[in-house]
Design a protein around this motif. Structure first.
Motif, PDB file in Angstrom:
ATOM      1  N   VAL A   1       0.845  -1.186   0.000  1.00 44.98           N
ATOM      2  CA  VAL A   1       0.000   0.000   0.000  1.00 44.98           C
ATOM      3  C   VAL A   1       0.883   1.240   0.000  1.00 44.98           C
ATOM      4  CG1 VAL A   1      -1.821  -1.220   1.249  1.00 44.98           C
ATOM      5  CG2 VAL A   1      -0.177   0.148   2.524  1.00 44.98           C
ATOM      6  N   ARG A   2       0.313   2.346  -0.406  1.00 48.23           N
ATOM      7  CA  ARG A   2       1.020   3.624  -0.419  1.00 48.23           C
ATOM      8  C   ARG A   2      -0.007   4.743  -0.215  1.00 48.23           C
ATOM      9  NH1 ARG A   2       2.361   6.410  -6.012  1.00 48.23           N
ATOM     10  NH2 ARG A   2       1.582   8.128  -4.715  1.00 48.23           N
ATOM     11  N   HIS A   3       0.515   5.914   0.128  1.00 45.41           N
ATOM     12  CA  HIS A   3      -0.344   7.078   0.254  1.00 45.41           C
ATOM     13  C   HIS A   3      -0.676   7.630  -1.117  1.00 45.41           C
ATOM     14  CE1 HIS A   3      -0.395   7.808   4.571  1.00 45.41           C
ATOM     15  NE2 HIS A   3       0.870   7.431   4.612  1.00 45.41           N
ATOM     16  N   PHE A   4      -1.919   7.999  -1.299  1.00 40.46           N
ATOM     17  CA  PHE A   4      -2.331   8.754  -2.467  1.00 40.46           C
ATOM     18  C   PHE A   4      -2.842  10.100  -1.969  1.00 40.46           C
ATOM     19  CE2 PHE A   4      -2.059   5.873  -6.023  1.00 40.46           C
ATOM     20  CZ  PHE A   4      -2.012   4.627  -5.419  1.00 40.46           C
ATOM     21  N   PRO A   5      -2.352  11.201  -2.539  1.00 41.45           N
ATOM     22  CA  PRO A   5      -2.761  12.529  -2.051  1.00 41.45           C
ATOM     23  C   PRO A   5      -4.273  12.684  -1.986  1.00 41.45           C
ATOM     24  CG  PRO A   5      -0.968  12.733  -3.627  1.00 41.45           C
ATOM     25  CD  PRO A   5      -1.395  11.290  -3.651  1.00 41.45           C
TER      26      PRO A   5
ATOM     27  N   LYS B   1      -3.864   3.406   0.089  1.00 42.67           N
ATOM     28  CA  LYS B   1      -4.570   2.509  -0.806  1.00 42.67           C
ATOM     29  C   LYS B   1      -3.599   1.439  -1.291  1.00 42.67           C
ATOM     30  CE  LYS B   1      -8.446   4.847  -0.741  1.00 42.67           C
ATOM     31  NZ  LYS B   1      -9.646   4.287  -0.057  1.00 42.67           N
ATOM     32  N   TRP B   2      -4.129   0.292  -1.580  1.00 43.78           N
ATOM     33  CA  TRP B   2      -3.261  -0.778  -2.061  1.00 43.78           C
ATOM     34  C   TRP B   2      -2.882  -0.541  -3.511  1.00 43.78           C
ATOM     35  CZ3 TRP B   2      -4.545  -4.220  -6.017  1.00 43.78           C
ATOM     36  CH2 TRP B   2      -5.875  -4.236  -6.410  1.00 43.78           C
ATOM     37  N   VAL B   3      -1.687  -0.985  -3.879  1.00 47.73           N
ATOM     38  CA  VAL B   3      -1.256  -0.939  -5.277  1.00 47.73           C
ATOM     39  C   VAL B   3      -1.065  -2.339  -5.840  1.00 47.73           C
ATOM     40  CG1 VAL B   3      -0.186   1.328  -5.118  1.00 47.73           C
ATOM     41  CG2 VAL B   3       1.184  -0.710  -4.667  1.00 47.73           C
TER      42      VAL B   3
ATOM     43  N   VAL C   1      -3.316  -2.094  -9.166  1.00 49.67           N
ATOM     44  CA  VAL C   1      -4.038  -0.924  -9.629  1.00 49.67           C
ATOM     45  C   VAL C   1      -3.540  -0.604 -11.030  1.00 49.67           C
ATOM     46  CG1 VAL C   1      -4.481   0.027  -7.350  1.00 49.67           C
ATOM     47  CG2 VAL C   1      -2.367   0.630  -8.524  1.00 49.67           C
ATOM     48  N   ASP C   2      -4.381   0.057 -11.805  1.00 50.64           N
ATOM     49  CA  ASP C   2      -4.093   0.223 -13.235  1.00 50.64           C
ATOM     50  C   ASP C   2      -2.755   0.891 -13.503  1.00 50.64           C
ATOM     51  OD1 ASP C   2      -7.526   0.825 -14.387  1.00 50.64           O
ATOM     52  OD2 ASP C   2      -6.404  -1.024 -13.992  1.00 50.64           O
ATOM     53  N   TYR C   3      -2.390   1.874 -12.710  1.00 50.03           N
ATOM     54  CA  TYR C   3      -1.224   2.673 -13.078  1.00 50.03           C
ATOM     55  C   TYR C   3       0.100   1.955 -12.832  1.00 50.03           C
ATOM     56  CZ  TYR C   3       0.684   4.233  -8.590  1.00 50.03           C
ATOM     57  OH  TYR C   3       1.305   4.286  -7.377  1.00 50.03           O
ATOM     58  N   VAL C   4       0.063   0.782 -12.152  1.00 52.74           N
ATOM     59  CA  VAL C   4       1.310   0.028 -11.975  1.00 52.74           C
ATOM     60  C   VAL C   4       1.323  -1.263 -12.787  1.00 52.74           C
ATOM     61  CG1 VAL C   4       1.566   0.962  -9.649  1.00 52.74           C
ATOM     62  CG2 VAL C   4       0.660  -1.360  -9.945  1.00 52.74           C
TER      63      VAL C   4
ATOM     64  N   ALA D   1       1.213  -4.800   4.039  1.00 56.54           N
ATOM     65  CA  ALA D   1       0.064  -4.797   4.936  1.00 56.54           C
ATOM     66  C   ALA D   1      -0.711  -6.093   4.815  1.00 56.54           C
ATOM     67  CB  ALA D   1      -0.851  -3.610   4.609  1.00 56.54           C
ATOM     68  N   THR D   2      -1.472  -6.376   5.852  1.00 54.86           N
ATOM     69  CA  THR D   2      -2.317  -7.565   5.855  1.00 54.86           C
ATOM     70  C   THR D   2      -3.754  -7.247   5.437  1.00 54.86           C
ATOM     71  OG1 THR D   2      -2.850  -7.287   8.203  1.00 54.86           O
ATOM     72  CG2 THR D   2      -0.922  -8.625   7.672  1.00 54.86           C
ATOM     73  N   ASP D   3      -4.027  -5.973   5.133  1.00 55.06           N
ATOM     74  CA  ASP D   3      -5.362  -5.589   4.678  1.00 55.06           C
ATOM     75  C   ASP D   3      -5.227  -4.519   3.607  1.00 55.06           C
ATOM     76  OD1 ASP D   3      -6.164  -2.736   6.175  1.00 55.06           O
ATOM     77  OD2 ASP D   3      -4.586  -3.900   7.153  1.00 55.06           O
ATOM     78  N   SER D   4      -6.257  -4.332   2.826  1.00 58.70           N
ATOM     79  CA  SER D   4      -6.169  -3.452   1.665  1.00 58.70           C
ATOM     80  C   SER D   4      -6.074  -1.971   2.024  1.00 58.70           C
ATOM     81  CB  SER D   4      -7.364  -3.682   0.747  1.00 58.70           C
ATOM     82  OG  SER D   4      -8.575  -3.401   1.423  1.00 58.70           O
TER      83      SER D   4
END
Length: 115
Positions: free
Chosen positions: A37-41, A46-48, A61-64, A97-100
């Motif tokens: 997961v990472r931060h999105f502004p 959110k998970w990637v 996610v689509d962008y990766v 992470a263990t959750d989305s």
């Protein structure tokens, strides 16, 4: 208790690669989905990428898509994120992470993509 320890971040130039690693302990690792997961502004964590317990199924996610690959080694309680063709917008802290939503996550590893 659950412990997740990420490593492998760093400073790279656009187009280069990094491999993130996460060592997991304190829970039945091989029976759990795992997430990066990472931060999105403006949107929080959110998970990637996510991977099924047996490692046979992964989602992105689509962008990766086509650039990142998640994998796991259940014998070692490890999860990985291979990041290729990195872009400046990939710059942020990455957590396993263990959750989305990243409610149970490690301390994170910093990825900086800059020329």
């Amino acid at each position: 208790q659950v412990q997740l320890v990420e490593s492998g971040g760093g400073l790279v130039q656009p187009g280069e690669s990094l491999r993130l690693s996460c060592a997991a302990s304190g829970f039945p690792f091989s029976s759990r989905n795992m997430y990066w997961v990472r931060h999105f502004p403006g949107k929080g964590l959110k998970w990637v990428a996510r991977i099924s317990p047996d490692g046979d199924n992964a989602d992105y996610v689509d962008y990766v898509k086509g650039r990142f690959t998640i994998s796991r080694d259940n014998a070692k309680n490890m999860v990985y994120l291979q990041m290729n063709s990195l872009k400046p917008e990939d710059t942020t802290l990455y957590y396993c992470a263990t959750d989305s939503d990243g409610n149970v996550r490690g301390q994170g590893t910093q990825v900086i993509v800059s020329s």
